[in-house]
Design an enzyme around this catalytic site. Structure first.
Site, PDB file in Angstrom:
ATOM      1  N   ARG A 230      24.901 -19.138 -26.104  1.00 36.42           N
ATOM      2  CA  ARG A 230      26.000 -18.240 -26.448  1.00 36.42           C
ATOM      3  C   ARG A 230      25.976 -17.037 -25.513  1.00 36.42           C
ATOM      4  NH1 ARG A 230      28.433 -21.589 -28.506  1.00 36.42           N
ATOM      5  NH2 ARG A 230      29.300 -21.703 -30.592  1.00 36.42           N
ATOM      6  N   HIS A 278      32.896 -22.359 -20.737  1.00 37.17           N
ATOM      7  CA  HIS A 278      32.409 -22.771 -22.061  1.00 37.17           C
ATOM      8  C   HIS A 278      32.808 -24.230 -22.340  1.00 37.17           C
ATOM      9  CE1 HIS A 278      31.296 -21.338 -26.389  1.00 37.17           C
ATOM     10  NE2 HIS A 278      31.013 -22.626 -26.220  1.00 37.17           N
TER      11      HIS A 278
HETATM   12  P1  NDP Z   1      19.960 -25.945 -33.907  1.00 33.97           P
HETATM   13  O1  NDP Z   1      20.248 -25.060 -35.052  1.00 33.97           O
HETATM   14  O2  NDP Z   1      19.683 -27.378 -34.166  1.00 33.97           O
HETATM   15  O3  NDP Z   1      18.707 -25.374 -33.077  1.00 33.97           O
HETATM   16  C1  NDP Z   1      18.542 -24.021 -32.827  1.00 33.97           C
HETATM   17  C2  NDP Z   1      17.202 -23.835 -32.124  1.00 33.97           C
HETATM   18  O4  NDP Z   1      17.076 -22.456 -31.745  1.00 33.97           O
HETATM   19  C3  NDP Z   1      16.014 -24.146 -33.035  1.00 33.97           C
HETATM   20  O5  NDP Z   1      14.979 -24.781 -32.309  1.00 33.97           O
HETATM   21  C4  NDP Z   1      15.567 -22.761 -33.479  1.00 33.97           C
HETATM   22  O6  NDP Z   1      14.197 -22.658 -33.813  1.00 33.97           O
HETATM   23  C5  NDP Z   1      15.839 -21.968 -32.236  1.00 33.97           C
HETATM   24  N1  NDP Z   1      15.942 -20.538 -32.548  1.00 33.97           N
HETATM   25  C6  NDP Z   1      16.836 -19.918 -33.354  1.00 33.97           C
HETATM   26  N2  NDP Z   1      16.570 -18.598 -33.421  1.00 33.97           N
HETATM   27  C7  NDP Z   1      15.481 -18.386 -32.632  1.00 33.97           C
HETATM   28  C8  NDP Z   1      14.701 -17.251 -32.327  1.00 33.97           C
HETATM   29  N3  NDP Z   1      14.999 -16.039 -32.823  1.00 33.97           N
HETATM   30  N4  NDP Z   1      13.649 -17.405 -31.497  1.00 33.97           N
HETATM   31  C9  NDP Z   1      13.332 -18.631 -30.999  1.00 33.97           C
HETATM   32  N5  NDP Z   1      14.017 -19.756 -31.267  1.00 33.97           N
HETATM   33  C10 NDP Z   1      15.088 -19.629 -32.084  1.00 33.97           C
HETATM   34  O7  NDP Z   1      21.171 -25.781 -32.885  1.00 33.97           O
HETATM   35  P2  NDP Z   1      21.743 -26.826 -31.818  1.00 33.97           P
HETATM   36  O8  NDP Z   1      20.607 -27.327 -31.008  1.00 33.97           O
HETATM   37  O9  NDP Z   1      22.636 -27.798 -32.482  1.00 33.97           O
HETATM   38  O10 NDP Z   1      22.681 -25.859 -30.954  1.00 33.97           O
HETATM   39  C11 NDP Z   1      22.142 -24.716 -30.327  1.00 33.97           C
HETATM   40  C12 NDP Z   1      23.232 -23.794 -29.866  1.00 33.97           C
HETATM   41  O11 NDP Z   1      23.875 -24.324 -28.704  1.00 33.97           O
HETATM   42  C13 NDP Z   1      24.397 -23.573 -30.843  1.00 33.97           C
HETATM   43  O12 NDP Z   1      24.069 -22.623 -31.824  1.00 33.97           O
HETATM   44  C14 NDP Z   1      25.496 -23.083 -29.924  1.00 33.97           C
HETATM   45  O13 NDP Z   1      25.441 -21.668 -29.824  1.00 33.97           O
HETATM   46  C15 NDP Z   1      25.139 -23.698 -28.576  1.00 33.97           C
HETATM   47  N6  NDP Z   1      26.130 -24.706 -28.166  1.00 33.97           N
HETATM   48  C16 NDP Z   1      26.884 -24.440 -27.057  1.00 33.97           C
HETATM   49  C17 NDP Z   1      27.793 -25.363 -26.617  1.00 33.97           C
HETATM   50  C18 NDP Z   1      28.584 -25.103 -25.378  1.00 33.97           C
HETATM   51  O14 NDP Z   1      29.622 -25.731 -25.181  1.00 33.97           O
HETATM   52  N7  NDP Z   1      28.148 -24.200 -24.514  1.00 33.97           N
HETATM   53  C19 NDP Z   1      28.032 -26.624 -27.326  1.00 33.97           C
HETATM   54  C20 NDP Z   1      27.163 -26.811 -28.475  1.00 33.97           C
HETATM   55  C21 NDP Z   1      26.255 -25.871 -28.859  1.00 33.97           C
HETATM   56  P3  NDP Z   1      13.569 -23.527 -35.025  1.00 33.97           P
HETATM   57  O15 NDP Z   1      13.481 -24.933 -34.466  1.00 33.97           O
HETATM   58  O16 NDP Z   1      12.245 -22.920 -35.243  1.00 33.97           O
HETATM   59  O17 NDP Z   1      14.506 -23.417 -36.185  1.00 33.97           O
HETATM   60  C1  OXD Z   2      29.727 -25.273 -30.176  1.00 32.60           C
HETATM   61  C2  OXD Z   2      30.417 -24.973 -28.930  1.00 32.60           C
HETATM   62  O1  OXD Z   2      29.007 -24.415 -30.690  1.00 32.60           O
HETATM   63  O2  OXD Z   2      31.242 -25.796 -28.483  1.00 32.60           O
HETATM   64  O3  OXD Z   2      29.912 -26.394 -30.706  1.00 32.60           O
HETATM   65  O4  OXD Z   2      30.157 -23.923 -28.326  1.00 32.60           O
END
Ligand code: NDP
Ligand code: OXD
Length: 315
Positions: A230, A278
Site C-alpha cells: 500500500r 496500482h
Molecule cells: P494477509 O492479511 O494474508 O497478510 C498480511 C501479512 O502482513 C501477514 O504476514 C502479517 O503478519 C503481515 N503484517 C501485518 N502487519 C504487520 C506488521 N505490523 N509487522 C510485520 N508484518 C505485518 O494479506 P495478503 O497477503 O492477502 O495481502 C497483503 C496486502 O497486499 C494487502 O493488504 C494489500 O494492501 C496488498 N495488495 C496489493 C495489491 C496491488 O494490486 N498492489 C493486490 C492485492 C493485495 P502475520 O502473518 O503475523 O499476521
Molecule cells: C487489493 C488491491 O487490495 O487490489 O486487492 O490493491
C-alpha cells in the site's frame, strides 16, 4: 430473501452485478448508486472503495465482503457498522501479484532498465550478471500473497527471507518477525519486496532510516525496493532521498500515498524508479463471483464468513 448490495468504485464496477446475479439464482441484487432501493432490505454488502458512511445507512446489514485483499479504505470508514467483514484471499489475485513480484525482482536482477536505456541509444554492452543464488531478496508480509511470492522467488534460486508480525515458517525461506526481527531481516536483504497491509503499525515504515539498513554491498549491486502493498507505507520524499544518496539503487512502485499519482510528482521522471498504476493484482470478478454467493449462502447456514478480518489488527 434479504438483498445483496454491490457498491464498487472503479473500473470493475460494471462487471459485478451480472456476474453475481448469474450465481445468485434470482436473489435480489441491488447496485449502488443507481438501484439501491429500500435500504432496510439489504443484509449483505459487497464493496470496493465505497464511500464512507454508505454502510451505516443499512439497518439490517449482517455482513460485509470487501472485493479486494486490502481493507484499509473500508476500515477508515468512521461509521463502519459492527458486522463481520471478510476480504478476498483467492488464488487468482495471489497469482497476479506473484507474477508482478517475480517480474520486477527479475527486472532489477537482470538490469533490464539499463538495457532498455542502452537500446534507446543503440548501445551493445553486456554488464556483469550475478546468479540468483548470490542475491538476497526479503519479502515483508508473509500472508496469503507474501508467502506465495516468497516461495516463487525461492524457486528461482534467490536467497529469500520473509518478515511478518507473528512468527511464520515457510519452506526454503528464512523467517523473521516483529520489531525485534526487522533489523536482522533488513541487514541481509538487497531486493526488498513489500506486501504488507496498511495499518497504523505499517504506515510510513518504508522510510529513509529503513532503506539505510538494507544490504548495500551484495552482488545485486545496491538495494532495491518493490512496493506492491500500500502507498501509505512508503514516504515518497524518502525514496527520492535514498536514491540520491545511494541507500536505494532502484525502486518499483505500484502503490502511492495519493492515487492516481499526481502528474507533477517527481517520482514519474526519476530514472531509478519504475511506476505502475496500482495494477499488481486486481481480483477478476469472473473468478470470484461464485465464491461471493457461496460465502453468503454458507453464512446463512450458520457458518462463519471465510477470510474474516480482525479490526483490532487492522487486516
Ligand atoms: P494477509 O492479511 O494474508 O497478510 C498480511 C501479512 O502482513 C501477514 O504476514 C502479517 O503478519 C503481515 N503484517 C501485518 N502487519 C504487520 C506488521 N505490523 N509487522 C510485520 N508484518 C505485518 O494479506 P495478503 O497477503 O492477502 O495481502 C497483503 C496486502 O497486499 C494487502 O493488504 C494489500 O494492501 C496488498 N495488495 C496489493 C495489491 C496491488 O494490486 N498492489 C493486490 C492485492 C493485495 P502475520 O502473518 O503475523 O499476521
Ligand atoms: C487489493 C488491491 O487490495 O487490489 O486487492 O490493491
Amino acid at each position: 430473501m434479504s438483498a445483496i448490495l454491490i457498491a464498487v468504485n472503479g473500473p470493475q464496477a460494471g462487471e459485478w452485478p451480472a456476474l453475481l446475479r448469474a450465481h445468485a439464482k434470482g436473489r435480489d441484487i441491488r447496485v449502488w448508486p443507481q438501484a439501491v432501493g429500500d435500504l432496510a432490505d439489504i443484509a449483505y454488502a459487497c464493496v470496493w472503495m465505497a464511500p464512507h458512511g454508505l454502510l451505516a445507512g443499512l439497518p439490517k446489514l449482517r455482513g460485509i465482503i470487501n472485493l479486494g485483499a486490502g481493507v484499509d479504505h473500508l476500515l477508515a470508514d468512521p461509521a463502519l457498522p459492527d458486522v463481520p467483514v471478510a476480504r478476498v484471499a483467492h488464488p487468482d489475485l495471489t497469482a497476479r501479484v506473484v507474477e508482478y513480484v517475480v517480474l520486477h525482482v527479475l527486472m532489477h536482477h537482470r538490469r533490464q532498465r539499463t538495457y532498455d536505456a542502452q537500446q534507446r541509444d543503440r548501445i551493445w554492452k553486456v554488464h556483469e550478471q550475478p546468479t540468483a543464488n548470490e542475491v538476497a531478496v526479503g519479502v515483508m508480509g508473509l500472508g496469503v500473497i507474501g508467502r506465495a511470492a516468497a516461495e516463487a522467488i525461492a524457486r528461482l534460486g534467490f536467497q529469500v527471507a520473509g518478515w511478518s508480525r507473528t512468527q511464520r515458517s515457510v519452506a526454503g525461506v528464512a523467517t523473521f518477525h516483529g520489531a525485534a526481527g526487522l533489523d536482522l531481516f533488513l541487514a541481509r536483504t538487497e531486493i526488498l519486496v513489500c506486501l504488507l497491509p496498511q495499518t497504523p503499525a505499517t504506515e510510513g515504515l518504508l522510510n529513509l532510516a529503513l532503506f539505510r539498513k538494507l544490504k548495500h554491498d551484495g552482488r545485486a549491486g545496491g538495494a532495491v525496493l518493490i512496493n506492491a502493498g500500500r502507498g501509505r507505507l512508503q514516504v515518497d520524499a524518502d525514496i527520492l532521498a535514498a536514491l540520491d544518496e545511494g541507500a536505494l539503487a532502484g525502486a518499483t512502485l505500484d502503490v502511492f500515498p495519493q492515487e492516481p499519482l499526481p502528474s507533477d510528482s517527481p517520482l514519474w521522471s526519476h530514472p531509478g524508479i519504475t511506476i505502475t498504476p496500482h495494477n499488481a493484482g486486481d481480483i477478476a470478478p469472473h473468478a470470484f463471483a461464485a465464491e461471493v454467493i457461496a460465502q453468503i449462502e454458507r453464512f446463512e447456514r450458520g457458518l462463519p464468513l471465510d477470510n474474516l478480518i480482525d479490526r483490532q489488527r487492522g487486516y
